[in-house]
Design an enzyme around this catalytic site. Sequence first.
Site, PDB file in Angstrom:
ATOM      1  N   ASP A 133      -0.033   4.974   1.062  1.00 58.01           N
ATOM      2  CA  ASP A 133      -0.188   5.903   2.178  1.00 58.01           C
ATOM      3  C   ASP A 133      -0.089   5.171   3.508  1.00 58.01           C
ATOM      4  OD1 ASP A 133      -0.754   8.025   0.356  1.00 58.01           O
ATOM      5  OD2 ASP A 133      -2.761   7.205   0.131  1.00 58.01           O
TER       6      ASP A 133
ATOM      7  N   ASP B 165       0.866  -1.176   0.000  1.00 57.78           N
ATOM      8  CA  ASP B 165       0.000   0.000   0.000  1.00 57.78           C
ATOM      9  C   ASP B 165       0.910   1.236   0.000  1.00 57.78           C
ATOM     10  OD1 ASP B 165      -2.352   1.583   0.311  1.00 57.78           O
ATOM     11  OD2 ASP B 165      -1.916   1.746   2.446  1.00 57.78           O
TER      12      ASP B 165
END
Length: 255
Positions: free
Chosen positions: A19, A17
């Site tokens: 963020d 991922d």
Amino acid sequence: MPPERINLRELEAFLFDLDGVVTRTARVHATAWKRLFDDYLERRARAEGATFVPFDPVIDYQEYVDGRPRESGVRSFLAARGISLPPGSPEDGPEVETLNGLGNRKDQYFVRTLAQHGVEVYESTVNFVRVARARGVRAAIVSSSKNCAAVLDAAGLSQLFDARVDGIDLGRLGLAGKPAPDMFLEAARQLKSPPARAVVFEDALVGVEAGRAGRFRLVVGIGQGDHAVDLRAHGADIVVADLGELSFGDQSALP
């Protein structure tokens, strides 16, 4: 406590991922969401003579919007407040009171804040990715954000990953957003790796759920305190506060 170890002989691909895992933009997103929802909720409460309850940038962010596509995040949070809006169109302007319109207004706030403050990265994650790739593991970035490429460019990390699946691909490829596993499965496909030989690295609850739903070999959660407990409850096999706590070796962390 000794670091967790991963046996690379059993793995081919790492899916990250963006963020909160690679970049520190989660706080920028949370700030943009708070500005959007507080403005909208305060005006709505004033018009209805109701009590204004602000958006919590920690609890509400993690529960309703973190890791989700923008429209889905708007819908999820407003539904929790008993508010329903029409979806509208992705082309809706930021002044339009639809799910897409509010989502586009949030994007404006995010882009402005990003331009003002730049992008911070988790150096431990960057080092982890570089070591993994040097040992033959392919790496992909998987993000619901349509700004993924711009954030990577601003951070100087565009060449760090072998593949990217982001918010633009959701519409282009007709993928379902997290907690559906579609984005991670597409990233694994692009890296030519079956899920059984790939690892998902996530800080969002819906991202961990997506990794579990995709039947990936390992789902690693990144978080601390109560959030770490929640990550395990939602399906993470391992939870660390920082990817610097992971190392590579003969001892396997695989369950």
